[in-house]
Scaffold this motif. Structure first.
Motif, PDB file in Angstrom:
ATOM      1  N   ILE A   1      60.777   9.868  45.128  1.00  0.00           N
ATOM      2  CA  ILE A   1      61.222  10.542  46.352  1.00  0.00           C
ATOM      3  C   ILE A   1      60.310  10.163  47.520  1.00  0.00           C
ATOM      4  CG2 ILE A   1      61.615  12.774  47.460  1.00  0.00           C
ATOM      5  CD1 ILE A   1      62.381  13.862  44.727  1.00  0.00           C
ATOM      6  N   THR A   2      59.051  10.431  47.381  1.00  0.00           N
ATOM      7  CA  THR A   2      58.162  10.143  48.497  1.00  0.00           C
ATOM      8  C   THR A   2      56.697  10.233  48.074  1.00  0.00           C
ATOM      9  OG1 THR A   2      57.706  10.735  50.797  1.00  0.00           O
ATOM     10  CG2 THR A   2      58.141  12.551  49.298  1.00  0.00           C
ATOM     11  N   SER A   3      55.851   9.684  48.888  1.00  0.00           N
ATOM     12  CA  SER A   3      54.408   9.773  48.655  1.00  0.00           C
ATOM     13  C   SER A   3      53.746  10.293  49.917  1.00  0.00           C
ATOM     14  CB  SER A   3      53.816   8.403  48.347  1.00  0.00           C
ATOM     15  OG  SER A   3      54.410   7.860  47.229  1.00  0.00           O
ATOM     16  N   LEU A   4      52.598  10.867  49.729  1.00  0.00           N
ATOM     17  CA  LEU A   4      51.908  11.438  50.880  1.00  0.00           C
ATOM     18  C   LEU A   4      50.417  11.251  50.675  1.00  0.00           C
ATOM     19  CD1 LEU A   4      51.937  13.428  53.374  1.00  0.00           C
ATOM     20  CD2 LEU A   4      51.809  15.253  51.708  1.00  0.00           C
ATOM     21  N   ASP A   5      49.759  10.771  51.696  1.00  0.00           N
ATOM     22  CA  ASP A   5      48.306  10.697  51.670  1.00  0.00           C
ATOM     23  C   ASP A   5      47.783  11.724  52.655  1.00  0.00           C
ATOM     24  OD1 ASP A   5      47.461   8.721  49.818  1.00  0.00           O
ATOM     25  OD2 ASP A   5      48.445   7.230  51.084  1.00  0.00           O
ATOM     26  N   VAL A   6      47.302  12.818  52.132  1.00  0.00           N
ATOM     27  CA  VAL A   6      46.744  13.854  53.013  1.00  0.00           C
ATOM     28  C   VAL A   6      45.324  13.437  53.343  1.00  0.00           C
ATOM     29  CG1 VAL A   6      46.202  16.292  53.224  1.00  0.00           C
ATOM     30  CG2 VAL A   6      48.127  15.576  51.832  1.00  0.00           C
TER      31      VAL A   6
ATOM     32  N   ILE B   1      76.785   2.486  40.535  1.00  0.00           N
ATOM     33  CA  ILE B   1      75.386   2.025  40.473  1.00  0.00           C
ATOM     34  C   ILE B   1      74.846   1.811  41.887  1.00  0.00           C
ATOM     35  CG2 ILE B   1      73.912   0.091  39.752  1.00  0.00           C
ATOM     36  CD1 ILE B   1      75.774  -0.146  37.260  1.00  0.00           C
ATOM     37  N   VAL B   2      75.682   1.207  42.767  1.00  0.00           N
ATOM     38  CA  VAL B   2      75.252   0.996  44.165  1.00  0.00           C
ATOM     39  C   VAL B   2      74.991   2.344  44.844  1.00  0.00           C
ATOM     40  CG1 VAL B   2      75.998   0.151  46.436  1.00  0.00           C
ATOM     41  CG2 VAL B   2      76.416  -1.225  44.415  1.00  0.00           C
ATOM     42  N   GLY B   3      75.885   3.298  44.620  1.00  0.00           N
ATOM     43  CA  GLY B   3      75.718   4.635  45.208  1.00  0.00           C
ATOM     44  C   GLY B   3      74.448   5.303  44.714  1.00  0.00           C
ATOM     45  N   ALA B   4      74.210   5.213  43.389  1.00  0.00           N
ATOM     46  CA  ALA B   4      73.010   5.826  42.812  1.00  0.00           C
ATOM     47  C   ALA B   4      71.748   5.154  43.346  1.00  0.00           C
ATOM     48  CB  ALA B   4      73.058   5.709  41.293  1.00  0.00           C
ATOM     49  N   PHE B   5      71.785   3.833  43.424  1.00  0.00           N
ATOM     50  CA  PHE B   5      70.642   3.070  43.954  1.00  0.00           C
ATOM     51  C   PHE B   5      70.351   3.512  45.398  1.00  0.00           C
ATOM     52  CE2 PHE B   5      69.360  -0.571  46.579  1.00  0.00           C
ATOM     53  CZ  PHE B   5      68.146  -0.894  45.991  1.00  0.00           C
ATOM     54  N   SER B   6      71.431   3.661  46.193  1.00  0.00           N
ATOM     55  CA  SER B   6      71.271   4.064  47.599  1.00  0.00           C
ATOM     56  C   SER B   6      70.646   5.455  47.695  1.00  0.00           C
ATOM     57  CB  SER B   6      72.622   4.071  48.310  1.00  0.00           C
ATOM     58  OG  SER B   6      73.262   2.843  48.151  1.00  0.00           O
ATOM     59  N   ALA B   7      71.089   6.360  46.833  1.00  0.00           N
ATOM     60  CA  ALA B   7      70.562   7.732  46.894  1.00  0.00           C
ATOM     61  C   ALA B   7      69.124   7.800  46.391  1.00  0.00           C
ATOM     62  CB  ALA B   7      71.445   8.657  46.062  1.00  0.00           C
ATOM     63  N   LEU B   8      68.831   7.029  45.327  1.00  0.00           N
ATOM     64  CA  LEU B   8      67.496   7.110  44.720  1.00  0.00           C
ATOM     65  C   LEU B   8      66.428   6.377  45.535  1.00  0.00           C
ATOM     66  CD1 LEU B   8      68.393   6.665  40.938  1.00  0.00           C
ATOM     67  CD2 LEU B   8      67.674   8.741  42.080  1.00  0.00           C
ATOM     68  N   THR B   9      66.855   5.425  46.355  1.00  0.00           N
ATOM     69  CA  THR B   9      65.864   4.697  47.167  1.00  0.00           C
ATOM     70  C   THR B   9      65.995   5.054  48.647  1.00  0.00           C
ATOM     71  OG1 THR B   9      67.396   2.851  47.431  1.00  0.00           O
ATOM     72  CG2 THR B   9      65.858   2.710  45.602  1.00  0.00           C
ATOM     73  N   HIS B  10      66.666   6.162  48.915  1.00  0.00           N
ATOM     74  CA  HIS B  10      66.975   6.539  50.294  1.00  0.00           C
ATOM     75  C   HIS B  10      65.716   6.993  51.024  1.00  0.00           C
ATOM     76  CE1 HIS B  10      68.466   9.372  53.392  1.00  0.00           C
ATOM     77  NE2 HIS B  10      69.307   8.399  53.582  1.00  0.00           N
TER      78      HIS B  10
ATOM     79  N   GLY C   1      71.802   5.919  59.888  1.00  0.00           N
ATOM     80  CA  GLY C   1      71.985   4.916  58.844  1.00  0.00           C
ATOM     81  C   GLY C   1      70.660   4.270  58.497  1.00  0.00           C
ATOM     82  N   PRO C   2      70.685   3.332  57.536  1.00  0.00           N
ATOM     83  CA  PRO C   2      69.448   2.624  57.205  1.00  0.00           C
ATOM     84  C   PRO C   2      68.970   1.771  58.389  1.00  0.00           C
ATOM     85  CG  PRO C   2      71.327   1.692  56.023  1.00  0.00           C
ATOM     86  CD  PRO C   2      71.828   2.906  56.714  1.00  0.00           C
ATOM     87  N   LEU C   3      67.675   1.515  58.415  1.00  0.00           N
ATOM     88  CA  LEU C   3      67.074   0.851  59.577  1.00  0.00           C
ATOM     89  C   LEU C   3      67.672  -0.526  59.830  1.00  0.00           C
ATOM     90  CD1 LEU C   3      64.868   1.564  61.624  1.00  0.00           C
ATOM     91  CD2 LEU C   3      63.277   0.252  60.233  1.00  0.00           C
ATOM     92  N   TRP C   4      67.973  -1.289  58.757  1.00  0.00           N
ATOM     93  CA  TRP C   4      68.483  -2.648  58.928  1.00  0.00           C
ATOM     94  C   TRP C   4      69.862  -2.640  59.578  1.00  0.00           C
ATOM     95  CZ3 TRP C   4      72.912  -4.203  56.323  1.00  0.00           C
ATOM     96  CH2 TRP C   4      73.298  -3.453  55.218  1.00  0.00           C
TER      97      TRP C   4
END
Lengths: 169, 274
Positions: free
Chosen positions: A26-31, B34-43, B230-233
């Motif tokens: 999910i995320t990382s944080l460096d406090v 799989i694409v949807g899951a990848f998008s959500a998990l690396t969001h 949306g995503p930065l790219w």
């Protein structure tokens, strides 16, 4: 039910079961703070989270999990006094564990310095989604069950064929 | 009217049974899941770190509320944007192997012996690919939101995002069908269409490309830019701000272009021998 739909249901179910075990960072944080009262991360996920927090200095720290309303109160009042955390882990220098989130909602994981004396504190916090992801796992299991139930005729046919081959017919 | 409708349904069913046997559709849906899951998990669209000690407390409260309210939509847009990249490869391959291949295998000639008009053959081949690919992308993207994100999303924006992927699928399929009827070769269709869309993608990322062309060629990117989450790219593709009207005009132009290309494909298909 059509044999193709039954097999498709099983295939998609298996894919969903595999996806449910995919690791989700999910995320990382460096406090790294001296004066900040709190540093936190907004966490939005279904299911539980795996948290790893390690103090990189000699200070101990406290971890609090707040719901969304408490998060807004904390940001608004800049104080933990009127906030009721869902979970409090106080005065530790390392914490690794799975935190059960009560419902699917937005949460705020707060890191504060345990010491009352202002001092430099460095804590590295990493959060992952705990696997298996519950909704994905449930949906995958349901699809497999539907596929097996409605495709049992085909499965029985295959088993009968195997039996016949074994018997040498 | 009833007979005509039954005819179209029968043709569609025939196309599904002959060209998309198991496990084609299941694999297609699985790939987009799989694409949807990848998008959500690396969001990672939002900066979710929040510190104490700011003067603009109301601004921070508004930011947190925005993040929570728009997380679902943001994941949906990220997933749809990733699906667009997959479309560039997938749609030319599907048209090449289900339509252009038919010239070599004799399937098109067999179809012409049935009482099916040439117009219906084109519509059947194109329509099936649009329906399968766009619905698989929609299912995968909606699943990424429902399965991985707790908060809801705005229905209007969600409909806009999903409509844009259907329009893009229609446009990409019409280009591939045109290449197929001209070349009658699966190899040229697949690589020609992929190259066309790859060049279109490069053109869209160029700052000097007119905005109208960008919104027409890639409506999902225009919607991502319009929502701003949306995503930065994708966000960096458009130099100027995109309005709601721009996204609708872009989708309308893309539909119009697709209809023109399908019309041209029909004329070429009608006038050339099989």
């Amino acid at each position: 039910m059509n044999a193709g739909i039954s097999k498709s249901s099983i295939l998609i179910g298996v894919i969903l079961l595999l996806i449910s075990f995919a690791p989700g960072h999910i995320t990382s944080l460096d406090v790294d703070s001296e004066d900040a009262l709190y540093t936190g991360l907004l966490v939005m996920t279904n299911g539980d989270i795996l948290v790893e927090a390690i103090a990189l200095t000699n200070n101990s720290f406290s971890l609090y999990l707040l719901d969304f309303d408490s998060c807004l109160r904390l940001v608004d009042e800049e104080s933990l006094t009127n906030v009721t955390p869902i979970l409090a882990i106080e005065d530790v220098d390392r914490y690794v564990g799975i935190i059960d989130l009560p419902t699917d909602d937005a949460y705020f994981l707060v890191v504060t310095n345990s010491s009352t004396i202002p001092s430099v504190m460095r804590v590295q916090v990493t959060i992952w989604r705990a696997t298996p992801h519950p909704r994905v796992f449930a949906l995958g299991s349901i699809l497999i069950a539907i596929g097996v139930i409605f495709g049992r005729k085909q499965i029985l046919d295959i088993l009968n064929q195997i039996q016949r081959k074994r018997n040498g017919d | 009217m009833g007979k005509k409708r039954w005819n179209i349904r029968a043709i569609f069913q025939y196309e599904l049974d002959s060209s998309y046997r198991f496990p084609t559709i299941a694999v297609l849906v699985s790939v987009f899941l799989i694409v949807g899951a990848f998008s959500a998990l690396t969001h990672l669209v939002w900066d979710t770190e929040i510190y104490s000690g700011t003067d603009d407390i109301s601004g921070r409260v508004n930011y947190i509320t925005d993040v929570v309210l728009n997380m679902g939509l943001s994941v949906l847009i990220t997933s749809i944007s990733n699906c667009v990249l997959l479309f560039i490869v997938l749609i030319p391959l599907l048209i090449a192997f289900n339509f252009a291949q038919g010239y070599n295998s004799g399937l098109i000639r067999t179809l012409l012996t049935y009482p099916i008009e040439r117009k219906n053959i084109i519509l059947m081949k194109a329509g099936t690919v649009v329906f399968l690919v766009a619905s698989a992308a929609s299912i995968g993207s909606i699943a990424s939101v429902l399965l991985f994100v707790p908060a809801g999303t705005q229905l209007e924006s969600m409909v806009l995002v999903l409509s844009s992927i259907w329009v893009l699928a229609l446009l990409m399929v019409s280009v591939s069908v045109l290449v197929a009827v001209i070349s009658k070769s699966p190899l040229v269709t697949s690589f020609g269409s992929m190259a066309t869309w790859f060049l279109a993608f490069i053109a869209v990322t160029h700052p000097d490309t007119p905005q109208m062309l960008k919104t027409t060629l890639f409506p999902p990117f225009a919607v991502a830019e319009y929502t701003g989450i949306g995503p930065l790219w994708v966000i960096t593709i458009f130099g100027a701000e995109i309005t709601y009207a721009d996204t609708l005009v872009g989708m309308g132009m893309a539909c119009l272009l697709a209809i023109i290309l399908l019309g041209m494909s029909y004329i070429i298909f009608k006038r050339t021998g099989v």
